[in-house]
Write an enzyme that holds these catalytic residues in place. Structure first.
Site, PDB file in Angstrom:
ATOM      1  CG  HIS A  60      -1.755   1.197   1.401  1.00  0.00           C
ATOM      2  ND1 HIS A  60      -3.114   1.202   1.176  1.00  0.00           N
ATOM      3  CD2 HIS A  60      -1.448   2.479   1.791  1.00  0.00           C
ATOM      4  CE1 HIS A  60      -3.599   2.410   1.408  1.00  0.00           C
ATOM      5  NE2 HIS A  60      -2.602   3.199   1.782  1.00  0.00           N
ATOM      6  CD  GLU A  61       1.900   3.696   3.715  1.00  0.00           C
ATOM      7  OE1 GLU A  61       2.245   4.733   3.098  1.00  0.00           O
ATOM      8  OE2 GLU A  61       0.892   3.666   4.453  1.00  0.00           O
ATOM      9  CG  HIS A  64       0.242   5.931  -1.045  1.00  0.00           C
ATOM     10  ND1 HIS A  64      -0.878   6.228  -1.780  1.00  0.00           N
ATOM     11  CD2 HIS A  64      -0.208   5.499   0.172  1.00  0.00           C
ATOM     12  CE1 HIS A  64      -1.966   5.975  -1.053  1.00  0.00           C
ATOM     13  NE2 HIS A  64      -1.582   5.526   0.128  1.00  0.00           N
TER      14      HIS A  64
END
Length: 206
Positions: A60-61, A64
């Site tokens: 998820h990170e 980004h």
């Protein structure tokens, strides 16, 4: 791509990964049995947390990060030590994990509304996509009789990633959903409906 992850960022991601795994392990142990579990079971639950929560959180990170970098920005994850301690403490006290271990910081000129929205959407979208391989693990475990742990990895992986997507798509505070909504309400609606719809199915049918 790995050479774009600095030593500090790797350390921060690793610490946050382990801390979240500890927090989820504590929560799972609390809910596993009122009499507690033995060391072997606790170790398996920690491994389960590393695989499911860790993969969902880290990717998820990184979604980004690399989406921001495609726009020409530099981005790195930074852990929040206070929030990591809060996550473990709340898990120990009430058996619930508040997973906000830090954030991906973006450096450079101010982001446009579209850039901010696309970068924000990349995280929850990654969690939704991750439900596919975890679903295949679940199906494979059931079909080929690979064992209870494999089935558990698939089941928990689906639920955790649905939770991460749904939580982050809430249009409040610094969460991804608020930035996606500001950029494109239609895309926000699709992502939040998909996230909560899949979360509902995962919680009540798995």
């Amino acid at each position: 791509m790995l050479n774009r992850i600095s030593e500090r960022e790797r350390r921060d991601l690793g610490i946050a990964w382990i801390a979240l795994a500890v927090a989820f392990t504590i929560a799972l142990v609390r809910g596993f049995s009122p009499l507690g579990v033995n060391i072997g079971t606790a170790a398996l639950l920690f491994l389960l947390s590393l695989i499911t929560v860790g993969v969902g959180f880290v990717l998820h990170e990184l979604a980004h990060k690399f989406t921001a970098m495609r726009y020409g920005y530099w981005a790195e994850f930074r852990k929040d030590n206070q929030m990591l301690l809060v996550a473990v403490a709340i898990a120990a006290l009430v058996g619930v994990v508040f997973a906000a271990p830090g954030a991906t910081m973006i450096y450079g000129q101010a982001l446009s509304k579209r850039e901010n929205g696309v970068i924000s959407a990349a995280g929850p979208l990654t969690n939704l996509v991750l439900m596919i391989p975890f679903g295949l693990i679940l199906i494979g475990g059931l079909f080929y009789g690979l064992g209870g742990f494999v089935v558990l990895v698939g089941t928990v992986g689906i639920k955790i990633n649905a939770m991460l997507a749904a939580f982050n798509m809430l249009p409040i505070g610094p969460l991804d959903g608020k930035k996606v909504l500001r950029w494109n309400p239609a895309i926000f609606l699709v992502l939040i409906l998909a996230s909560f719809g899949l979360l509902f199915m995962a919680l009540f049918y798995l």
